[in-house]
Scaffold this active site. Structure first.
Site, PDB file in Angstrom:
ATOM      1  N   ASP A  37       0.729  -1.276   0.055  1.00  8.33           N
ATOM      2  CA  ASP A  37      -0.006   0.015  -0.004  1.00  8.33           C
ATOM      3  C   ASP A  37       0.876   1.141  -0.178  1.00  8.33           C
ATOM      4  OD1 ASP A  37      -1.897   2.014   0.804  1.00  8.33           O
ATOM      5  OD2 ASP A  37      -3.043   0.406   1.326  1.00  8.33           O
ATOM      6  N   THR A  73      -6.986   4.194  -1.182  1.00 12.35           N
ATOM      7  CA  THR A  73      -6.844   2.888  -0.994  1.00 12.35           C
ATOM      8  C   THR A  73      -7.856   1.966  -1.529  1.00 12.35           C
ATOM      9  OG1 THR A  73      -5.287   3.057   1.189  1.00 12.35           O
ATOM     10  CG2 THR A  73      -6.363   1.046   0.631  1.00 12.35           C
ATOM     11  N   ASP A 194       2.424   2.675   3.155  1.00 12.30           N
ATOM     12  CA  ASP A 194       1.621   3.771   3.547  1.00 12.30           C
ATOM     13  C   ASP A 194       1.469   4.293   4.639  1.00 12.30           C
ATOM     14  OD1 ASP A 194      -0.927   4.837   2.325  1.00 12.30           O
ATOM     15  OD2 ASP A 194      -1.673   4.140   4.259  1.00 12.30           O
ATOM     16  N   HIS A 343      -2.328  11.200   0.030  1.00 13.94           N
ATOM     17  CA  HIS A 343      -2.846  10.835  -1.011  1.00 13.94           C
ATOM     18  C   HIS A 343      -4.211  11.005  -1.339  1.00 13.94           C
ATOM     19  CE1 HIS A 343      -3.958   6.815   0.487  1.00 13.94           C
ATOM     20  NE2 HIS A 343      -3.228   7.073   1.390  1.00 13.94           N
TER      21      HIS A 343
HETATM   22  P1  AMP Z   1      -5.766   4.887   3.328  1.00 14.86           P
HETATM   23  O1  AMP Z   1      -4.380   5.445   3.535  1.00 14.86           O
HETATM   24  O2  AMP Z   1      -6.787   5.833   4.450  1.00 14.86           O
HETATM   25  O3  AMP Z   1      -6.259   5.274   2.138  1.00 14.86           O
HETATM   26  O4  AMP Z   1      -5.903   3.234   3.848  1.00 14.86           O
HETATM   27  C1  AMP Z   1      -4.959   2.656   4.200  1.00 14.86           C
HETATM   28  C2  AMP Z   1      -5.343   1.688   5.359  1.00 14.86           C
HETATM   29  O5  AMP Z   1      -6.539   0.821   4.792  1.00 14.86           O
HETATM   30  C3  AMP Z   1      -4.405   0.695   5.592  1.00 14.86           C
HETATM   31  O6  AMP Z   1      -3.611   1.014   6.653  1.00 14.86           O
HETATM   32  C4  AMP Z   1      -5.142  -0.588   6.209  1.00 14.86           C
HETATM   33  O7  AMP Z   1      -5.357  -0.569   7.527  1.00 14.86           O
HETATM   34  C5  AMP Z   1      -6.722  -0.257   5.670  1.00 14.86           C
HETATM   35  N1  AMP Z   1      -7.010  -1.500   4.627  1.00 14.86           N
HETATM   36  C6  AMP Z   1      -6.380  -1.827   3.416  1.00 14.86           C
HETATM   37  N2  AMP Z   1      -6.927  -2.789   3.053  1.00 14.86           N
HETATM   38  C7  AMP Z   1      -8.059  -3.184   4.055  1.00 14.86           C
HETATM   39  C8  AMP Z   1      -8.996  -4.261   3.821  1.00 14.86           C
HETATM   40  N3  AMP Z   1      -9.279  -5.013   2.915  1.00 14.86           N
HETATM   41  N4  AMP Z   1      -9.985  -4.447   5.111  1.00 14.86           N
HETATM   42  C9  AMP Z   1      -9.923  -3.182   5.993  1.00 14.86           C
HETATM   43  N5  AMP Z   1      -8.892  -2.258   6.094  1.00 14.86           N
HETATM   44  C10 AMP Z   1      -8.026  -2.307   5.145  1.00 14.86           C
HETATM   45 ZN    ZN Z   2      -3.653   2.949   0.149  1.00 20.07          ZN
HETATM   46 ZN    ZN Z   3      -2.824   6.139   3.075  1.00 26.72          ZN
END
Ligand code: AMP
Ligand code: ZN
Ligand code: ZN
Length: 407
Positions: A37, A73, A194, A343
Site C-alpha cells: 500500500d 486505498t 502507506d 494521497h
Molecule cells: P488510506 O491510507 O486511508 O487510504 O488506507 C490505508 C489503510 O487501509 C491501511 O492502513 C489498512 O489499515 C486499511 N485497509 C487496507 N485494506 C483493507 C481491507 N481489506 N480491510 C480493512 N482495512 C484495510
Molecule cells: Zn493505500
Molecule cells: Zn494511505
C-alpha cells in the site's frame, strides 16, 4: 509455459466449456498479485531495493502505474480487482454515503465491507472461480464479501497485525496444496509503506527503512516461490494502489472557514477528498467559495474534468472537493497534524503514481513498459489465466507488449 497467443474471445468461450474440469489434472499457470500500500512509483529508485531491481531485470517494470481517481486505498484496490473506474465499481472513496445501502461505507465498518451489494463489477477472483480456477486472498478490498455470490475459495478477515512473513508463508502453503485444491490466483496485501509515508512523508529515512524491509519480504516471497516444484509457472505481479505526496501544516484550509454550514446537507471523506451533498440551490455557492481560496479545487458533478472519470456514479452526491497537490483540507481548526504525506489527489499528479513489477513465464525479461492505468490490470491477469474477461474500462492494447510473446 509461454503464453503463445492473444486469445480471441471465441476460443476462450470454447475453452470454458470444460471449465469445471480445469483443476483435475494440473494447473499450467499461476498469478500471485501483491500490493504494498502507498508504494510511490520512485521508491525503488530512492531506496535500496535489490529484490525489486531483480524483478525488473528478470521481468517487466512499468515506468509508472496510474491509479484511478480518487487516489485512495479502497477505490484503487477495487479498480485493480475489477478493471473498472470507481464510478463504475461503486467504491467511490474510502468513505462515502451510499443511498442504495442507506448508510456510509467506511473501511472500518464490517457490515459494509462484507456487504456484497456495496460492490459493483466482477473482481478477478470471481471471474476465476466461475471459470473453474480456484482463488485465494490474503486480504484485498472486496474479498470479504460474497460478490455475485462467490468468495475466493480461501480468504481472510482483515487483521493488520498479522506479521508480513506469516502472510507469505500462508501464500506458499496455498501454492503447495494438492492440485485440485490449489489456487491459480492469489492476492496478498501489505499496509506499508502507506502508514509510514503518511507519518514521515515519502522522502524520509524512516520511510526508506520500511521500504527496504518490504524489499526483504519480497525477496523471501520470491525465494519461496522459486523453491516450489512448479515455481517457474508462477507469475508474480507486485504493484500498489497509489503513491504519496508531501504535505505541510502551513498549506491547510479549514473548509468551514470558507463555506457556510447552512449550505451543506452532508459532507463525507477525508483529506484531500470530500464529497458534498449541498442544500438544493446552494451548489454554486459551495463551489465558487471553495474555488476562491488557494489550495482547493471544487466542481459540481457535471463539470468534473474528464480525466477523473468521476462523478457519474449513482452514489456521487453534488460536489467534489479536492485539495491541490501538497495542500490539505479538513474541518479541524489545528493544522499541525497535516504534516508528512498524503494521497487522494488528482491522478495526473505524478506523486500519486505507483509501481508495477511482474516476473514469470507470461512476461518479457528485462523489459520496461510505458505508463498505464490500473484499470488494465484485471485484463492482464485474465489473459495470463486464460479466463474469459468481464467487461472493463481497461484496454489490452495498452499492455499486451509486456507479454513474453506479445507484440
Ligand atoms: P488510506 O491510507 O486511508 O487510504 O488506507 C490505508 C489503510 O487501509 C491501511 O492502513 C489498512 O489499515 C486499511 N485497509 C487496507 N485494506 C483493507 C481491507 N481489506 N480491510 C480493512 N482495512 C484495510
Ligand atoms: Zn493505500
Ligand atoms: Zn494511505
Amino acid at each position: 509455459m509461454r503464453i503463445s497467443r492473444y486469445l480471441p474471445m471465441a476460443l476462450v468461450l470454447l475453452t470454458c466449456i470444460s471449465c469445471k474440469n480445469r483443476q483435475t489434472e494440473t494447473l499450467e499457470t499461476y498469478v500471485v498479485m501483491v500490493s504494498f500500500d502507498g508504494f510511490r512509483w520512485d521508491y525503488a529508485d530512492l531506496y535500496n531495493t535489490p529484490n525489486f531491481e531483480e524483478m525488473a531485470s528478470n521481468g517487466v517494470k512499468a515506468e509508472r502505474l496510474i491509479p484511478s481517481f480518487p487516489t485512495k486505498t479502497f477505490p484503487n484496490h477495487y479498480s485493480l480487482a475489477t478493471g473498472l473506474y470507481p464510478d463504475n465499481h461503486g467504491i467511490i472513496n474510502n468513505s462515502f454515503y451510499a443511498p442504495d445501502l442507506d448508510g456510509i461505507y467506511r473501511i472500518g465498518d464490517r457490515d459494509m465491507v462484507s456487504n456484497p451489494d456495496a460492490y459493483f463489477g466482477e473482481p478477478i477472483w470471481v471471474t476465476a472461480e466461475e471459470q473453474g480456477v480456484k482463488s485465494a486472498s490474503y486480504y484485498w478490498v472486496g474479498s470479504e464479501a460474497p460478490i455475485k455470490g462467490s468468495y475466493p475459495s480461501y480468504w481472510k478477515k482483515y487483521d493488520g497485525s498479522v506479521p508480513y512473513m506469516d502472510r507469505v508463508d500462508q501464500v506458499i502453503e496455498w501454492l503447495k496444496l494438492p492440485v485440485q485444491k490449489r489456487p491459480g490466483l492469489i492476492t496478498l496485501y501489505f499496509d506499508e509503506p502507506d502508514g509510514t509515508g503518511h507519518e514521515y512523508g515519502p522522502v524520509h529515512d524512516t520511510t526508506g527503512e520500511v521500504v527496504e524491509y518490504l524489499d526483504s519480504v519480497l525477496g523471501y516471497l520470491r525465494s519461496e516461490i522459486a523453491a516450489l516444484e512448479y515455481g517457474d509457472r508462477v507469475n508474480l505481479i507486485v504493484l500498489s494502489d497509489h503513491g504519496m505526496g508531501p504535505i505541510y501544516p502551513d498549506r491547510y484550509v479549514n473548509l468551514y472557514d470558507v463555506i457556510n454550514e447552512e449550505w451543506i446537507e452532508m459532507i463525507v471523506g477525508g483529506n484531500p477528498v470530500y464529497l458534498v451533498d449541498a442544500v438544493d440551490g446552494f451548489e454554486a455557492s459551495v463551489t465558487s467559495a471553495l474555488n476562491g481560496v488557494v489550495g482547493v479545487s471544487s466542481w459540481q458533478k457535471d463539470d468534473i474534468p474528464e480525466h477523473f472519470h468521476y462523478g457519474n456514479s449513482p452514489r456521487f452526491p453534488d460536489i467534489l472537493v479536492v485539495a491541490d497537490s501538497t495542500w490539505s483540507i479538513g474541518n479541524r481548526t489545528d493544522a499541525s497534524g497535516y504534516a508528512g504525506g498524503a494521497h487522494g489527489y488528482d491522478n495526473a499528479f505524478t506523486d500519486m503514481h505507483t509501481i508495477f513489477f511482474a516476473d514469470g513465464p507470461a512476461f518479457k525479461d528485462g523489459y520496461t513498459h510505458p505508463v498505464f492505468p490500473n484499470v488494465d490490470v484485471y485484463g492482464i491477469i485474465a489473459y495470463i489465466l486464460e479466463l474469459d474477461p468481464a467487461a472493463t474500462d481497461g484496454d489490452m492494447e495498452r499492455v499486451k507488449g509486456m507479454f513474453s510473446e506479445g507484440d
